[in-house]
Design an enzyme around this catalytic site. Structure first.
Site, PDB file in Angstrom:
ATOM      1  N   ARG A  39       0.678  -1.492  -0.010  1.00 45.35           N
ATOM      2  CA  ARG A  39       0.201   0.225  -0.318  1.00 45.35           C
ATOM      3  C   ARG A  39       0.659   1.045   0.230  1.00 45.35           C
ATOM      4  O   ARG A  39       0.623   2.715  -0.462  1.00 45.35           O
ATOM      5  CB  ARG A  39      -1.124   0.157   1.181  1.00 45.35           C
ATOM      6  N   ASP A 153     -16.559   8.582   7.965  1.00 42.88           N
ATOM      7  CA  ASP A 153     -15.231   7.182   7.967  1.00 42.88           C
ATOM      8  C   ASP A 153     -13.976   8.218   8.021  1.00 42.88           C
ATOM      9  O   ASP A 153     -14.269   9.818   8.203  1.00 42.88           O
ATOM     10  CB  ASP A 153     -15.260   6.399   6.897  1.00 42.88           C
TER      11      ASP A 153
HETATM   12  C1  LIG Z   1     -14.162  -2.877   6.910  1.00 46.42           C
HETATM   13  S1  LIG Z   1     -14.723  -1.259   6.785  1.00 46.42           S
HETATM   14  C2  LIG Z   1     -16.292  -1.374   7.485  1.00 46.42           C
HETATM   15  C3  LIG Z   1     -17.650  -1.437   6.080  1.00 46.42           C
HETATM   16  C4  LIG Z   1     -18.963  -1.420   7.052  1.00 46.42           C
HETATM   17  N1  LIG Z   1     -19.024  -1.294   8.654  1.00 46.42           N
HETATM   18  C5  LIG Z   1     -19.234  -3.149   6.940  1.00 46.42           C
HETATM   19  O1  LIG Z   1     -19.348  -3.274   8.468  1.00 46.42           O
HETATM   20  O2  LIG Z   1     -19.346  -3.551   5.444  1.00 46.42           O
HETATM   21  C6  LIG Z   1     -13.870  -0.816   7.878  1.00 46.42           C
HETATM   22  C7  LIG Z   1     -13.535   1.203   7.973  1.00 46.42           C
HETATM   23  O3  LIG Z   1     -13.706   1.282   9.092  1.00 46.42           O
HETATM   24  C8  LIG Z   1     -13.102   2.654   9.152  1.00 46.42           C
HETATM   25  N2  LIG Z   1     -12.246   2.705  10.099  1.00 46.42           N
HETATM   26  C9  LIG Z   1     -10.658   2.775  10.934  1.00 46.42           C
HETATM   27  N3  LIG Z   1     -10.405   3.328  11.281  1.00 46.42           N
HETATM   28  C10 LIG Z   1     -11.358   4.370  11.592  1.00 46.42           C
HETATM   29  C11 LIG Z   1     -10.968   5.477  12.408  1.00 46.42           C
HETATM   30  N4  LIG Z   1     -10.209   5.580  13.633  1.00 46.42           N
HETATM   31  N5  LIG Z   1     -12.368   6.550  12.223  1.00 46.42           N
HETATM   32  C12 LIG Z   1     -12.950   6.112  11.666  1.00 46.42           C
HETATM   33  N6  LIG Z   1     -13.409   4.857  10.354  1.00 46.42           N
HETATM   34  C13 LIG Z   1     -12.549   4.323  10.605  1.00 46.42           C
HETATM   35  C14 LIG Z   1     -12.050   2.279   7.836  1.00 46.42           C
HETATM   36  O4  LIG Z   1     -11.417   3.421   6.780  1.00 46.42           O
HETATM   37  C15 LIG Z   1     -12.754   1.352   6.820  1.00 46.42           C
HETATM   38  O5  LIG Z   1     -13.309   2.145   5.939  1.00 46.42           O
END
Ligand SMILES: C[S@@+](CC[C@H](N)C(=O)[O-])C[C@H]1O[C@@H](n2cnc3c(N)ncnc32)[C@H](O)[C@@H]1O
Length: 287
Positions: A39, A153
């Protein structure tokens, strides 16, 4: 230069892990080494740098907020899909049915009954749009409510994708015919969420490690497959903060591999990964 591999030393890996933890609370385990290389290599090269340590030094000493954001966006994992873990939407439909039946439902200043849902860590938007489609599909009368869904997000790229509401037609794979029929088809390869649902949404960047400029109380918070990237202590802090923003009896939905000590944090476990917010009087002291 484009194909040259850049080596990631143990110290550089640790420095990357420390920085993403500090900014976004994300704990990258030892197994994430390949992910970090794949990445970040293009970001190192795009800066004209020759090593990860030079890139870390740049982030540390000379970078803008936007440069750090690019680093964060590169290291998030955004896997999601429409109707993921669909038992949550079945539960939500029943719960909102009970709210609709309440004669004394709280009203907004415009006189309409209020309903607020937050998708925290919404990735590219499939989760909040599923909430909208599931609820309006079952209860068309919600069109006359003050019904809003907030999608946030830490990754600004996915927030922009969410706001567009346009996806590849392959995102329909696995959906029922009725679920798929809701989407517009601007081209054979793309689908679009209709304005009816897009108009319910507010999308914005929000880092769960920082201040939350959001307005509760929420009737439900979805934070699924997000805290899986956090350590226990960070998870606990986030779940406690959600409890402050949930009305009594409101719900927190978390991901299939996540869990918490419900009672200590102000919740009771009601179903698989479904937590109901207790009243303040019922909250037990954290041990
Ligand atoms: C695997 S996705 C999950 C998406 C959705 N909630 C689902 O379950 O399908 C995880 C998301 O968490 C976000 N994320 C990670 N750390 C975060 C933070 N500190 N604050 C907000 N979002 C965060 C990532 O950018 C990512 O888009």
């Amino acid at each position: 230069m484009a194909d040259e591999e850049i080596q990631l030393s143990d110290k550089e890996f640790d420095d990357v892990r420390a920085l993403i933890y500090k900014i976004a609370g994300i704990s990258l385990g030892d197994a994430k080494r390949v992910l970090v290389v794949s990445r970040l290599t293009k970001l190192v090269k795009a800066r004209g740098l020759k090593s990860f340590s030079a890139y870390i030094d740049f982030l540390d000493k000379r970078s803008t907020r936007q440069d750090k954001q690019v680093f964060v966006n590169a290291l998030t994992t955004n896997l999601t899909r429409f109707y993921r873990e669909d038992h949550h939407f079945d539960h939500l439909i029943k719960y909102v049915g009970r709210l609709i039946a309440q004669p004394d439902r709280p009203k907004s200043p415009n006189g309409k009954p209020r309903l607020r849902i937050w998708s925290a860590g919404c990735s590219t938007g499939q989760e909040p749009y599923t909430i909208a489609m599931a609820l309006l599909g079952k209860y068309p009368q919600l069109k006359n409510w003050d019904f809003r869904i907030l999608g946030t997000d830490v990754d600004t790229d996915v927030v922009a994708t969410s706001a567009r509401g346009e996806y590849s037609a392959s995102d329909l794979d696995g959906l029922s015919a009725a679920q798929a029929a809701v989407f517009e088809r601007p081209t054979p390869d793309t689908i679009r969420v209709p304005a009816l649902y897009r108009n319910l949404m507010t999308f914005k960047p929000l880092n769960l490690m920082e201040d939350w400029p959001v307005k509760g109380p929420f009737d439900a918070i979805f934070c699924r497959n997000v805290t899986i990237y956090f350590d226990k202590q960070t998870q606990t802090r986030v779940f406690e903060r959600f409890a402050q923003l949930l009305g009594e009896g409101a719900y927190l939905y978390i991901g299939h591999s996540e869990n918490m000590k419900a009672e200590a944090l102000g919740y009771t476990l009601e179903g698989k990964t479904i937590y109901r917010r207790l009243g303040q009087a019922n909250k037990r002291n954290v041990a």
